[in-house]
Every structure is written in C-alpha cells, then in structure tokens.
Design a protein around this motif. Structure first.
Motif, PDB file in Angstrom:
ATOM      1  N   CYS A   1      37.432  30.244  43.904  1.00 28.89           N
ATOM      2  CA  CYS A   1      38.773  30.676  43.497  1.00 28.89           C
ATOM      3  C   CYS A   1      39.772  30.530  44.635  1.00 28.89           C
ATOM      4  CB  CYS A   1      38.741  32.129  43.014  1.00 28.89           C
ATOM      5  SG  CYS A   1      37.944  32.356  41.407  1.00 28.89           S
TER       6      CYS A   1
ATOM      7  N   VAL B   1      36.812  41.604  43.753  1.00 27.23           N
ATOM      8  CA  VAL B   1      35.616  41.157  44.473  1.00 27.23           C
ATOM      9  C   VAL B   1      35.225  42.170  45.543  1.00 27.23           C
ATOM     10  CG1 VAL B   1      34.652  39.369  45.979  1.00 27.23           C
ATOM     11  CG2 VAL B   1      35.997  38.720  43.978  1.00 27.23           C
TER      12      VAL B   1
ATOM     13  N   VAL C   1      41.965  37.699  42.895  1.00 29.87           N
ATOM     14  CA  VAL C   1      40.525  37.959  42.939  1.00 29.87           C
ATOM     15  C   VAL C   1      40.100  38.929  44.035  1.00 29.87           C
ATOM     16  CG1 VAL C   1      39.938  35.746  41.887  1.00 29.87           C
ATOM     17  CG2 VAL C   1      40.147  35.894  44.362  1.00 29.87           C
ATOM     18  N   ASP C   2      40.886  39.037  45.094  1.00 32.08           N
ATOM     19  CA  ASP C   2      40.435  39.766  46.285  1.00 32.08           C
ATOM     20  C   ASP C   2      40.026  41.207  46.012  1.00 32.08           C
ATOM     21  OD1 ASP C   2      42.219  37.481  47.134  1.00 32.08           O
ATOM     22  OD2 ASP C   2      41.482  38.122  49.095  1.00 32.08           O
TER      23      ASP C   2
ATOM     24  N   TYR D   1      34.120  33.661  44.361  1.00 32.46           N
ATOM     25  CA  TYR D   1      35.325  33.995  45.131  1.00 32.46           C
ATOM     26  C   TYR D   1      35.741  32.812  46.004  1.00 32.46           C
ATOM     27  CZ  TYR D   1      38.149  36.030  48.864  1.00 32.46           C
ATOM     28  OH  TYR D   1      39.149  36.277  49.780  1.00 32.46           O
TER      29      TYR D   1
ATOM     30  N   PHE E   1      37.120  39.116  51.841  1.00 30.98           N
ATOM     31  CA  PHE E   1      37.937  39.308  50.661  1.00 30.98           C
ATOM     32  C   PHE E   1      39.323  39.818  51.055  1.00 30.98           C
ATOM     33  CE2 PHE E   1      33.517  40.898  49.754  1.00 30.98           C
ATOM     34  CZ  PHE E   1      33.007  39.644  49.522  1.00 30.98           C
TER      35      PHE E   1
END
Length: 282
Positions: free
Chosen positions: A205, A232, A228-229, A202, A282
């Motif tokens: 990214c 993840v 991605v948040d 993460y 995240f």
C-alpha cells in the motif's frame, strides 16, 4: 540466543534436507522443475518449526521431516500463486511457469503436495488430518484473496497466509512430544501469520500505486480508504499482544523465550527493511 544466527543455521540444515529430498527423486523432469520451484527460499517456516520444537524441549532432528514438508508445501503454493497472479518473477528470477509453462508446473505441484503430506504422516493421523485442513484453508484463502470482499480482509489473510504459519507451529507440538498443546501452537502460528501478511500488505500500500494493488493489499487499502498506517499499527499491536499471551501459556524453555517473544518485531522490521522502509513502524 541470537535469532538471526539461529535462522542462518536452520536455513543451512533445511537446504540440506531439500537437497537430499531432491536426490531421491528419480524422474529427471520432476527433479528439474522441483529444484527450480524450491530454490533460494528463506526457509522461515521451517526455521519456525525448529525454533518452537526446540523451545518445547524437542530434539531438533525429530522436526526435520516437518520442516521439509512445510517448505515443500510453501514452495508449491508460491509456484501456483505465480500462475494465478501472472507474476513473471519470483525471488529475482523468472517464475517457474514462465520457464516450464503453467501446465507442467501445475502437474509437478500436484506431485509435491501429496508428497509433503505423506512426509507429515510420520507424525500420525491427527497431524496429517490437521495439515490437510490447513491446506484446504489456503485454497479458500486464495479464492477470497482474488474474489472476496474487503470487509473480510482479516479472514482472508488468516486463511491464505496464516494457515501456512499454523502448519509448522502445529507440527512442532507433535515433533516435540507436546501434542496436548496443539491448539495453542496453532494459535501462535495464526497470529504470527496475520502479522506477517498485514505488514506485507502495508508495504504494498505504501510502495505501489493504487491501481497496481491486488488481492489482500487492495482490500486493506479499501477498508482504510488509503489511510493504512493507523489500522495497521493498531492491528499489529493487538495481534502481537495475543501472540505473547499464548506464548506465556506454553511450557517454553527459558533460553528460547526472548527469541520467540521478538518474532513479531523481527518479521515486521525485516519486511519493512527489505522494502526500503527504515526507521518507521507504520
């Protein structure tokens, strides 16, 4: 018990173990490169072994061989990874291959790996055989990391990273005399390792440009199409929940429960903070 304080103390102990191991090496060339490969490690995996060993009622000294062997294997794996990835730097200094050449580092790694497995053999054939299988898993994971498909992302990170978290948690069951709990302790390491790599990917990214992403970080970016948040966050919570379920099923001593329960958050916030990502999960 303060987790950071435990880690600091454990790191000192492991550094001493590594130093004594180095003092027993007779060949100057092997010694020089081994010292460089094993320098400045965080010693988290060895600390994890101490923590779980103690929590299961074991004597910490019985975990010394396992912690040393774990750190030797981890350091060797990083030295080989740097060669494969053409990474010029490790821990703020030149990678070992960039100083000693890739051939010499491969030869020394091929010395360190069986040496570590021989140390593990002190815990018996079962512990040794499981360790060999876990090391094989890291090799398969490295292949999937380089050449695998993004749809296999979670299998990739379980193999390439979680295997070297399973190793110390598995060894803790032997060092503490709780070998009947070996499967549970390995699962504990699996979920912790997945969490570690998930957050590490993460960070890549978030911090790196898309074209600079490689390996599992690239796979994570691909399966989320760059968003991605949310994935993840969901997977962090799911793996943390599984980790805590297993922890509750183990005969953990009361004064270690809070420290072990906080490990997923400790790892995640540590990686985020180290990358300059603060006040955000995240």
């Amino acid at each position: 018990m303060d987790l950071l304080e435990f880690w600091t103390k454990s790191k000192e102990t492991i550094d001493d173990l590594v130093g004594k191991f180095m003092n027993d090496l007779k060949d100057w060339e092997v010694l020089e490169m081994s010292k460089y490969i094993m320098r400045d490690g965080k010693r988290f995996r060895g600390t994890l072994l101490f923590l779980l060993n103690n929590a299961l009622g074991g004597d910490e000294k019985d975990a010394y061989p396992g912690a040393l062997a774990t750190e030797i294997l981890h350091s060797a794996s990083l030295a080989l990874d740097d060669i494969v990835d053409y990474d010029d730097y490790r821990r703020g200094k030149k990678a070992a291959w960039a100083i000693y050449t890739n051939r010499r580092v491969i030869f020394v790694s091929n010395f360190l790996i069986p040496t570590a497995l021989n140390i593990i053999s002190q815990y018996g054939d079962r512990a040794l055989n499981i360790s060999i299988e876990l090391w094989k898993d890291t090799a398969v994971g490295a292949l999937k990391d380089m050449y695998g498909e993004s749809k296999d992302y979670f299998k990739t990170i379980e193999l390439k990273t979680a295997s070297l978290f399973k190793l110390p948690t598995m060894l803790a069951s032997f060092s503490s005399g709780k070998s009947n709990a070996v499967d549970l302790t390995m699962d504990l390491g699996k979920y912790l390792g997945i969490i570690y790599q998930l957050v590490d990917d993460y960070v890549d990214c978030v911090k790196l440009e898309r074209e600079k992403l490689v390996g599992s970080a690239k796979q994570l970016f691909q399966i989320t199409e760059g968003r991605v948040d949310s994935l993840v966050a969901v997977e962090f919570d799911r793996n943390k929940s599984e980790y805590l379920k297993i922890l509750d099923s183990l005969p953990i001593e009361e004064n270690y429960k809070d420290s072990l329960s906080s490990l997923p958050d400790f790892l995640a916030y540590g990686l985020l903070s180290e990358a300059g990502i603060k006040n955000k999960m995240f």
